[in-house]
Design a protein around this motif. Sequence first.
Motif, PDB file in Angstrom:
ATOM      1  N   UNK A   1       0.853  -1.192   0.000  1.00 42.81           N
ATOM      2  CA  UNK A   1       0.000   0.000   0.000  1.00 42.81           C
ATOM      3  C   UNK A   1       0.883   1.234   0.000  1.00 42.81           C
ATOM      4  N   UNK A   2       0.262   2.386  -0.290  1.00 42.47           N
ATOM      5  CA  UNK A   2       0.973   3.657  -0.175  1.00 42.47           C
ATOM      6  C   UNK A   2       1.147   3.977   1.300  1.00 42.47           C
ATOM      7  N   UNK A   3       2.260   4.587   1.620  1.00 39.84           N
ATOM      8  CA  UNK A   3       2.524   4.989   3.000  1.00 39.84           C
ATOM      9  C   UNK A   3       1.607   6.137   3.401  1.00 39.84           C
ATOM     10  N   UNK A   4       1.309   6.198   4.692  1.00 39.33           N
ATOM     11  CA  UNK A   4       0.571   7.315   5.275  1.00 39.33           C
ATOM     12  C   UNK A   4       1.423   7.895   6.407  1.00 39.33           C
ATOM     13  N   UNK A   5       1.106   9.113   6.819  1.00 38.26           N
ATOM     14  CA  UNK A   5       1.967   9.800   7.782  1.00 38.26           C
ATOM     15  C   UNK A   5       2.145   9.029   9.081  1.00 38.26           C
ATOM     16  N   UNK A   6       1.154   8.260   9.497  1.00 36.54           N
ATOM     17  CA  UNK A   6       1.302   7.506  10.746  1.00 36.54           C
ATOM     18  C   UNK A   6       2.314   6.353  10.617  1.00 36.54           C
ATOM     19  N   UNK A   7       2.792   6.077   9.409  1.00 35.21           N
ATOM     20  CA  UNK A   7       3.810   5.044   9.186  1.00 35.21           C
ATOM     21  C   UNK A   7       5.225   5.542   9.460  1.00 35.21           C
ATOM     22  N   UNK A   8       5.389   6.834   9.695  1.00 36.42           N
ATOM     23  CA  UNK A   8       6.735   7.418   9.745  1.00 36.42           C
ATOM     24  C   UNK A   8       7.627   6.779  10.805  1.00 36.42           C
ATOM     25  N   UNK A   9       7.110   6.510  11.989  1.00 34.66           N
ATOM     26  CA  UNK A   9       7.958   5.954  13.051  1.00 34.66           C
ATOM     27  C   UNK A   9       8.474   4.575  12.672  1.00 34.66           C
ATOM     28  N   UNK A  10       7.602   3.712  12.156  1.00 37.62           N
ATOM     29  CA  UNK A  10       8.038   2.364  11.776  1.00 37.62           C
ATOM     30  C   UNK A  10       9.003   2.416  10.594  1.00 37.62           C
ATOM     31  N   UNK A  11       8.727   3.270   9.616  1.00 38.24           N
ATOM     32  CA  UNK A  11       9.630   3.390   8.468  1.00 38.24           C
ATOM     33  C   UNK A  11      10.996   3.908   8.909  1.00 38.24           C
TER      34      UNK A  11
ATOM     35  N   UNK B   1       2.824  -5.873  10.850  1.00 37.66           N
ATOM     36  CA  UNK B   1       3.624  -4.654  10.801  1.00 37.66           C
ATOM     37  C   UNK B   1       4.176  -4.409   9.401  1.00 37.66           C
ATOM     38  N   UNK B   2       4.666  -3.190   9.204  1.00 35.36           N
ATOM     39  CA  UNK B   2       5.411  -2.872   7.988  1.00 35.36           C
ATOM     40  C   UNK B   2       6.749  -3.595   8.100  1.00 35.36           C
TER      41      UNK B   2
END
Length: 163
Positions: A7-17, A55-56
Motif C-alpha cells: 500500500x501507499x505509506x501514510x503519515x502515521x507510518x513514519x515511526x516504523x519506516x 507490521x510494515x
Amino acid sequence: MSELSFREAITSDVDRCFEIESMAYAGEEAATKEKILLRIQTYPTGFIVLENQDEIIGFINCGTTDNVVLSDEEFKALVGHDPAGKYVVVMSVVVDPKYQRKGMASRLLTEFIKRMKALHKSEIYLICQSEFIPLYAKHDFVLLGESDSSHGGLKWHEMSLSL
C-alpha cells in the motif's frame, strides 16, 4: 509468514519506516525521520510499504523529475521533485533485518516497477552499493557506472531500468 500486502505509506507510518531505515542503513546513509515524513507527505504515490498482518516489514520510496542528477543530495529532500516527471529516482529500498534474505526486496521492486509502469514513467534510476548490483540486475536494471555521489561517505554505483 503471514500474508503480505502493499500500500501507499501514510503519515502515521513514519515511526516504523524510520525504525526500519535506521536498522538497515548505517549512520549518515539512513534518512532522517523528517525526510521520511516529507517523502510520505510529498509523494505518497512513490512511497510503497510492504506489510504482513502485524507490521510494515519494508518499503521503497522515490521522487520523480524530468532532470536526473543522481548525486544531487537536495533531491533526497525532494527539491526538484515533480509528480508529473517521467523519470523516477529511488531513494530507499529497505527491509527490516529480520525479514532480509527472504525475497522481500525483490517483492518490493516487482510491485514498485509495476506501479511506475502504470503511471507511465519512462525510466527508474537509483544508486546502490556494490553488493546490491546483482539484486537490481535481476530486475533488469543496467549498471551505468560509478556515481559521483558520496552520500554517507560511501562509494555508490548508478543503475537504471527503462520502462
